[in-house]
Design an enzyme around this catalytic site. Structure first.
Site, mmCIF file in Angstrom:
data_model
loop_
_atom_site.group_PDB
_atom_site.id
_atom_site.type_symbol
_atom_site.label_atom_id
_atom_site.label_comp_id
_atom_site.label_asym_id
_atom_site.label_seq_id
_atom_site.Cartn_x
_atom_site.Cartn_y
_atom_site.Cartn_z
ATOM 1 N N GLU A 128 0.846 -1.202 0.000
ATOM 2 C CA GLU A 128 0.000 0.000 0.000
ATOM 3 C C GLU A 128 0.877 1.246 0.000
ATOM 4 O OE1 GLU A 128 -3.212 -0.288 2.936
ATOM 5 O OE2 GLU A 128 -3.102 1.868 3.237
ATOM 6 N N ASP A 162 0.335 5.296 0.574
ATOM 7 C CA ASP A 162 -0.729 6.162 1.111
ATOM 8 C C ASP A 162 -0.436 7.641 1.140
ATOM 9 O OD1 ASP A 162 -2.419 4.182 2.086
ATOM 10 O OD2 ASP A 162 -1.336 4.040 3.975
ATOM 11 N N GLU A 189 -2.666 10.597 3.059
ATOM 12 C CA GLU A 189 -3.861 10.909 3.844
ATOM 13 C C GLU A 189 -3.782 12.368 4.251
ATOM 14 O OE1 GLU A 189 -5.469 6.897 6.023
ATOM 15 O OE2 GLU A 189 -4.037 8.122 7.118
ATOM 16 N N TRP A 230 -8.390 10.813 16.329
ATOM 17 C CA TRP A 230 -6.940 11.006 16.253
ATOM 18 C C TRP A 230 -6.475 12.041 15.228
ATOM 19 C CZ3 TRP A 230 -4.753 9.952 11.505
ATOM 20 C CH2 TRP A 230 -5.498 9.131 10.650
#
Ligand SMILES: *[C@@H]1O[C@H](CO)[C@@H](O)[C@H](O)[C@H]1NC(C)=O
Length: 283
Positions: A103, A105, A107, A198
């Protein structure tokens, strides 16, 4: 060497025209993507030129690419949730499936109006991640569309923002035994969801649901990937398959990392008392 623009030869014109047409066709989001969840909160608009994801208290939304790629160069223009986006996360990533998945990522962690987004990046290989690096941006990502790209070739993975490399993950499988993604095909995924526990200042700032729905916009997706059909995949001789980081790219990446990087797992000694992961010792 860029071709000279001062005296265009007439024979070039049909060629230029043809490439413009094929670019326009590549940008159709109906063809490239499917909305996978969100109960109507994800939409493809303007004849496939625009995709929007939204999030409210009940649910977020997401989409994925129709194609799977073995190596690729993907670009997407994204305009992030404006205003008070604290608690929201817009994810944009490549991933394969299963317990030992790979993966790559991006974000984007929202924030209060006027406070900076965090760009959170990670690389998973063979199911193992824990390779977070985080950045601020040098612009407001909610005012306009900006291009977020991932280059994944046999040599390295590079994350780009508006063409500027911000992070590199080298293929150190042969030299250091660090697993590198070369065999599992990946799809592009994106989603908008709530992570108020979070996302913003470690969960201190909660989502303000009076601002909902929150919306992020996507356009001009381009994948110059090696499309996997069945088992075979072929990339031919695409230039980016052997692209490395030249001196200029390294300088730009240094500039970002010196000025905008806020977290690097490779310098977090508290987290790795036994010593840093092997890829960390390679500059
Ligand atoms: C939000 O803003 C605060 C204050 O400037 C900053 O410390 C934090 O890193 C920002 N981003 C997130 C996602 O919390």
């Amino acid at each position: 060497m860029a071709p000279s623009l001062s005296s265009p030869s007439l024979t070039f014109l049909p060629l230029l025209f043809a490439s413009a047409v094929s670019l326009a066709a590549a940008g159709n989001l109906f063809q490239d993507m499917e909305i996978t969840w969100g109960d109507g909160r994800g939409k493809i608009l303007n004849n496939g030129q625009l995709l929007t994801l939204s999030l409210d208290k009940a649910l977020g939304s997401g989409f994925q690419s129709r194609n799977e790629y073995i190596f690729s160069k993907i670009d997407m223009q994204i305009k992030l949730v404006p205003g008070n986006s604290a608690g929201t996360v817009t994810a944009y990533y490549l991933s394969s499936q299963g317990a030992f998945h790979d993966e790559i990522d991006f974000e984007f962690l929202g924030n209060l109006s006027g406070d900076p987004y965090i760009v959170h990046t990670n690389v998973y290989t063979q199911g193992k991640g824990n390779r977070e690096m985080q950045f601020y941006l040098w612009f407001d990502p909610t005012k306009d569309f900006h291009t977020y790209s991932i280059l994944w070739n046999p040599k390295q993975i590079v994350f780009y923002v508006d063409g500027t490399p911000i992070r590199e993950f080298k293929n150190l499988e042969a030299t250091k035994g660090v697993p590198y993604p070369t065999k599992q095909a990946m799809r592009v995924y994106s989603s908008l969801w709530d992570a108020e526990d979070w996302a913003t200042r470690g969960g201190l700032i909660k989502t303000d649901w009076t601002q909902a729905p929150f919306t992020a916009s996507f356009r001009n997706f381009n994948a110059d990937g090696c499309v996997q059909r069945g088992v075979a995949s072929s990339c031919g001789s695409k230039g980016w398959m052997t692209q490395g980081m030249d001196a200029d790219s390294l300088k730009k990446m240094q500039w970002v990392q010196n000025n905008y990087m806020i977290y690097n797992y490779c310098t977090d000694s508290k987290r790795f008392p036994q010593g840093f992961p092997p890829e960390c010792s390679v500059i």
